[in-house]
Design an enzyme around this catalytic site. Structure first.
Site, short mmCIF file in Angstrom:
data_model
loop_
_atom_site.label_atom_id
_atom_site.label_comp_id
_atom_site.label_asym_id
_atom_site.label_seq_id
_atom_site.Cartn_x
_atom_site.Cartn_y
_atom_site.Cartn_z
CG ASP A 65 -8.80 0.55 2.69
OD1 ASP A 65 -9.48 -0.65 2.43
OD2 ASP A 65 -7.37 0.53 2.77
CE LYS B 254 -4.35 -1.60 1.94
NZ LYS B 254 -5.36 -1.34 3.17
#
Length: 297
Positions: free
Chosen positions: A108, A72
């Site tokens: 997210d 990420k």
């Protein structure tokens, strides 16, 4: 998947390990329902092969990819642009390929706030206690602050993520109207006191999933007041020890991370296709997958 032909556009998921992911089930069910000529596949890509994986997006003219750990943060240097949320988070979980220009997003946090909103708990004006400032906690804190959360108290163990928690709090305080603070999770008195004053308690750690299924950061149901919303980002198992403790305290609003996982996927789906993900179809596909898994068990 039976409709794959010479015009099918590929979308990926790059992480390691990743073969357990529900994302291919979600996205392919949604593509089929909407008759979209896409296919979504999971690829075991660790940090050593990440650059080659990103190059493949351009070479194969893929529409994009999801990204999970350990990639990420590491993927950022290989991308052309970041949206505001990804830049603030310094993390990416979704990449969109527009004619060779790769833009990183993080969905997210949107998954968390959207799921709570759909369950009747918008974050605007609320106070939240957040345990964990890692891959899930960071976007949850930042997106909630961007959507009007009034205060977030971040608790993290005194490890490497504590520095990230301080970075996140600094960004929130400088760039939003939310008040953010950080405390070491080892300070149990402060942790208990903060939860007593909160509207939302979110555990964004890995506690509660394998191999820590029998562990919870809160073990005394008396820590929870009756109006508290308890959210555990873990979705396997579907009911964590934290959730059981919260329910034993009589709480009515206790949730796992499955809805967040679906909603973050829906946000990525929209970025790639311009279409709204059919959530009911996705939920049915996941339930069917769960049923097959239970039969094998």
């Amino acid at each position: 998947m039976s409709n794959i032909d010479g015009h099918t556009i590929l979308i990926g998921l790059m992480a390691y390990p990743i073969r357990h992911s529900m994302s291919p089930t979600m996205h392919n069910a949604a593509f089929e329902k909407l008759n979209l000529n896409y296919a979504y596949l999971a690829f075991d890509i660790d940090s050593d092969r990440l650059e080659a994986g990103v190059n493949a997006l351009r070479t194969l003219d893929m529409r994009g990819t999801n990204v999970s750990m350990p990639n990420k943060q590491r993927i950022i240097k290989y991308l052309d642009k970041l949206d505001v949320s990804a830049e603030m988070n310094q993390a990416v979980n979704t990449v969109v390929n527009d004619n060779g220009v790769l833009t990183g997003y993080t969905t997210d946090g949107v998954g968390f706030t959207t799921d709570l909103k759909k369950k009747g708990h918008p974050v605007a004006g609320k106070k939240m206690v957040l345990a964990g400032a890692g891959g899930a906690g960071t976007p949850i804190a930042i997106q909630s602050a961007m959507e009007g959360l009034s205060e977030v108290k971040i608790f993290n163990r005194a490890d490497t993520n504590l520095d990230n928690a301080k970075r996140v709090a600094k960004i929130i305080n400088e760039r939003t109207d939310c008040k953010a603070s950080v405390e070491a999770l080892e300070n149990q008195a402060a942790f208990k006191s903060a939860i007593a004053e909160a509207d939302i308690y979110c555990d964004a750690t890995g506690v509660g999933m394998k191999p820590l299924e029998d562990v919870s950061l809160v073990n005394d149901p008396n820590w929870f007041h009756k109006d508290l919303v308890v959210f555990d980002t873990v979705y396997s198992p579907r009911e964590t020890k934290l959730m059981k403790i919260a329910k034993s305290a009589g709480l009515k609003h206790v949730y796992n991370g499955l809805g967040m996982m679906i909603e973050q996927g829906a946000a990525a789906f929209k970025l790639w296709t311009g279409e709204d993900m059919p959530i009911d179809v996705v939920e049915e596909a996941i339930a069917k997958k769960d049923g097959h898994a239970n039969e094998k068990d």
